[in-house]
Design an enzyme around this catalytic site. Sequence first.
Site, PDB file in Angstrom:
ATOM      1  CB  CYS A  65      -0.919   0.007   1.220  1.00 29.92           C
ATOM      2  SG  CYS A  65      -2.058   1.422   1.249  1.00 29.92           S
ATOM      3  CG  ASP A  92      -0.732   4.089   5.281  1.00 32.24           C
ATOM      4  OD1 ASP A  92       0.155   4.633   5.984  1.00 32.24           O
ATOM      5  OD2 ASP A  92      -1.934   4.087   5.585  1.00 32.24           O
ATOM      6  NE  ARG A 131      -0.839   5.156   8.652  1.00 33.17           N
ATOM      7  CZ  ARG A 131      -2.136   5.009   8.937  1.00 33.17           C
ATOM      8  NH1 ARG A 131      -2.595   5.254  10.143  1.00 33.17           N
ATOM      9  NH2 ARG A 131      -2.983   4.622   7.987  1.00 33.17           N
ATOM     10  CG  HIS A 149      -1.635  -1.042   5.938  1.00 31.71           C
ATOM     11  ND1 HIS A 149      -2.162  -0.012   6.687  1.00 31.71           N
ATOM     12  CD2 HIS A 149      -1.777  -0.656   4.652  1.00 31.71           C
ATOM     13  CE1 HIS A 149      -2.580   0.948   5.890  1.00 31.71           C
ATOM     14  NE2 HIS A 149      -2.362   0.585   4.642  1.00 31.71           N
ATOM     15  CB  CYS A 167      -5.778  -0.392   4.551  1.00 30.35           C
ATOM     16  SG  CYS A 167      -5.409   0.165   2.873  1.00 30.35           S
TER      17      CYS A 167
HETATM   18 CO    CO Z   1      -3.399   1.253   3.018  1.00 34.79          CO
END
Ligand code: CO
Length: 212
Positions: A42, A44, A46, A98, A101
Amino acid sequence: MKETDKLLLSNKAWANERRLVDPNFFGRLVNQQRPHFLWIGCSDSRVPVSQITGTDPGEVFVHRNIANLVIASDLNLLSVLQYAVEVLEVTHIIVCGHYGCGGVQAAMAKRSYGPLNRWLRDIKEVYRRHRDEIDALPLEARADRLTELNVRDQVDNLIKTSIIQHAWKDRKGPWIHGWIYSLTDGILKELLAVPPGSPIDPIFAFDFDFDE
Ligand code: CO
């Protein structure tokens, strides 16, 4: 100081430290990359692949998009996949979702996001395929379960590609793994691992001898 200056300064410090610890570090990487892993994760911020897996530059070939989707018409994904499998000959592909998400959460909500709706629709399709199982769970557990099912479906989508099927026939690789990362404790866990040569649903299986 501009917000981006901090990044450039940190970069200088990082490069200097690398050279100090290992004077040949960059020299070795200039000439070739031979990563063993393709990471499909992803976008993302993080979930930074190198940091959470303790890998160095040169070790992981990376593709990231919202909610780690493998879409058969995504030229970007397919190009990365083909290069990783056929040229770099990676031995493992990791699809990593994750918990928490935002893409999965947005796909479960009613809000319209404009062009992003088209992307989220593929996650909605995962939900639709597994609706009975997800709806049977308490509300707070549904997004986590959809995240896991999404990873499994994306692993399946990889296996449906001629790139993977051809590599399995040709060089008995790569393995395909489905992983989940937890934002709350930083731990990765494996949901499934599919060895090369695993059974393929006949409707998706290509016969590479067909033309011969
Ligand atoms: Co995500």
